[in-house]
Design an enzyme around this catalytic site. Sequence first.
Site, PDB file in Angstrom:
ATOM      1  CB  THR B 163      42.168  49.000  56.183  1.00 56.54           C
ATOM      2  OG1 THR B 163      43.137  49.079  57.213  1.00 56.54           O
ATOM      3  CG2 THR B 163      41.666  50.389  55.840  1.00 56.54           C
ATOM      4  CE  LYS B 189      42.345  51.523  59.671  1.00 52.91           C
ATOM      5  NZ  LYS B 189      43.653  51.530  58.919  1.00 52.91           N
ATOM      6  CB  THR B 200      50.693  55.148  63.294  1.00 49.00           C
ATOM      7  OG1 THR B 200      50.539  54.938  64.699  1.00 49.00           O
ATOM      8  CG2 THR B 200      51.954  55.920  63.083  1.00 49.00           C
ATOM      9  CD  GLU B 286      48.899  45.297  57.769  1.00 51.27           C
ATOM     10  OE1 GLU B 286      48.085  45.969  57.134  1.00 51.27           O
ATOM     11  OE2 GLU B 286      50.108  45.246  57.497  1.00 51.27           O
ATOM     12  CG  ASN B 408      52.009  44.356  54.935  1.00 52.75           C
ATOM     13  OD1 ASN B 408      51.263  45.280  54.634  1.00 52.75           O
ATOM     14  ND2 ASN B 408      52.139  43.899  56.164  1.00 52.75           N
ATOM     15  CB  THR B 413      46.955  42.060  44.183  1.00 51.79           C
ATOM     16  OG1 THR B 413      47.382  41.441  45.397  1.00 51.79           O
ATOM     17  CG2 THR B 413      48.124  42.621  43.429  1.00 51.79           C
TER      18      THR B 413
END
Lengths: 413, 413
Positions: B163, B189, B200, B286, B408, B413
């Site tokens: 992702t 992933k 997680t 991230e 985040n 969007t």
Amino acid sequence: MGQGNFTPAYIVVPEGSITTPKGFSAGGLHCGLKKAERHDLGAIVCEVPANAAGVYTTNVFQAAPIQVTRASIEAGGVLRAIIVNSGNANACTGKQGEADAYEMRNKFAEAIHVPIEHVAVASTGVIGELLKMDRVRGGIAELPARLSSTYEAADDFCQSILTTDLVKKEVCVSVTVDGKEVHIAGASKGSGMIHPNMATMLGFVTTDAAIGSEALHRLLRKATDLTFNMITVDGDTSTNDMLVAMASGLAENEELNEAHSDWAAFAEGLRYVCEVLAKAIARDGEGATKLVEVQVRGAVTDEAGQAIAKTVIGSSLVKSAIFGADANWGRIIAAVGRAGQPVNPETVDIRLGDIVTLSQSRPVAFDEEAALAYLKGDTVIIHVDLHMGEGTATAWGCDLTYDYVRINAAYRT
Amino acid sequence: MGQGNFTPAYIVVPEGSITTPKGFSAGGLHCGLKKAERHDLGAIVCEVPANAAGVYTTNVFQAAPIQVTRASIEAGGVLRAIIVNSGNANACTGKQGEADAYEMRNKFAEAIHVPIEHVAVASTGVIGELLKMDRVRGGIAELPARLSSTYEAADDFCQSILTTDLVKKEVCVSVTVDGKEVHIAGASKGSGMIHPNMATMLGFVTTDAAIGSEALHRLLRKATDLTFNMITVDGDTSTNDMLVAMASGLAENEELNEAHSDWAAFAEGLRYVCEVLAKAIARDGEGATKLVEVQVRGAVTDEAGQAIAKTVIGSSLVKSAIFGADANWGRIIAAVGRAGQPVNPETVDIRLGDIVTLSQSRPVAFDEEAALAYLKGDTVIIHVDLHMGEGTATAWGCDLTYDYVRINAAYRT
């Protein structure tokens, strides 16, 4: 948390501050602990011995000033003064740090002519560096001349305790006790290293009510659990957190205790003062652009609700989404589900303000533009109803922003 | 965590992947769940019924595919295939989501001609939106033709499960069992919503070892506790985490169990595979610019050490400081002190790599330039020695950066 559903027992005093309650003066100045020309040393002084109570950080590493304040309050339950520095936490500084904290106390006691054990000490700032005691001594020598009960002097104190805070935090209410007007006021600081488990900030409460130190301690602890312990900025609990209350008794009411008919009114006023200060810390969280409030209902107990509210308010993903004004309720429900509390996965409602996004655990189509507009406001309220029991809780925090990272990536430099 | 202190029982296979163990093929393609033209549907298939084991998220809200996978593995302990989509988590999607997950399973089982309960399902992506099943169906129809045991096909699978990940995560080792070469491989992933308490993330382990599904489950759980459960990116535990292992038995060793002389070697190989995948997730957190490892020694127990290591690795303040290459050990000790574990406040040592910053809880003068150079590297190791007992633990995470917030603040969007 039914505030607003009834007529409060307290009245907010406009321009009230920590020097509004009878008997208190305050002041602050720049002694040189902060690089910038900002106040970094301040004090609150009471003209009579004030009954006092303190609650402290639960962190294993308690900074030297916490030991000193604890020792002073335990000596007799009264304080005449508290001296505070910002810019240096005097934490993890060993025997020298301890000696420095005691010297701060003793030198200030001498300067204002009170017994050493009537003075408390608080510090906030960088961990692990020794205090520049020559500057502290210079500041202590000047400080008594700056003390006053004016609003400006209280302002000087409020400024002197700030670190990365952008705004000062203060509030004052009045409550009627025995037909007499009693004041309760507070000042606090806190912006980063903010998390439940006591106070994760410095807070100072003054009141002219007559109340014994043990009764004051009971009320302070209860108010703390519902306010300061329900805020989080970043999940980090500091080594220096401290909330100290001083009661001068000069309002001359009958001494307050659980049997007094105005006990509940006073307790409500104290809780409100703590709530205002706690919310102000959350709103001024490092880098924050808004206050976030999480209201949980329908939990099996208040404690379960508190754990859930704190998990949601502490979620970095929820906080980032709110910064981005993204109505990403999936992150809210994921946080509810990992809080380790009883949750029925089929019965959860989630609202953002008045916008329903989840009903009985099923997504509800909502107006994305209305949600965007709501989330762009300066206060966001997340409502979670678990439909399991009567437990309720409210927690406060803030969004997670670029500025939080910027501030904390280079704090020491 | 003594890895490196002894000759490992496993050998890393260069260019090894999940299709290296005998019997496995894999593949992946773009069916239209992701907006970008990136793979979003993939599968691993075994040519024989593989003994299988799974561990799942502890989040109360478990996504529909977790129910389906659990049902399949519980039906008989064997799997022929696992099908995975990214771009949509199929979580909080109600009865329709459940029906969709079962349909994914059943359609793919039909397409590859195996019983429905021999197929597992995993999903990752946005919560609370229904799967676009027309696209999934289209993908399932094409997928069998893409399956192969080549490295390229394994790569297609690894790409199809990502992702916000920037890189794919895979590893393969070989272990000698009964004088035969046994392979253990894994793909995973995970980048955000990463926190202990299983897994997680999505993780898939293939092996050609002969091992029963219950023995495999015991090993998988133990390896998970030391690896996937010791990483955190942001403290958020997802609704979809799943780690599934499949053992084809085609290496033709004697069935592995605790009594087998090569059990420890196989366990070590499996733990290593899980550790590589877990660290890869932490490094690819991230917005992360580096891998952070926290090594705790001298805790009263391993469990106490784990709690402390996880608290340090999860501290937003520590993570921000490391992003800023700031040797702010005060935040490390503050995190150690709030972990809720036994700590002697007088006996803590902290090192950043080889740079001692705290010894017996007292600051040590260190070379700031050397510390800056070390912290600017792509891997930072924080050593904490409590000098209390024999407990050790290692946890992995990453720094907290502007990009974490950026990613985040606008994920949907």
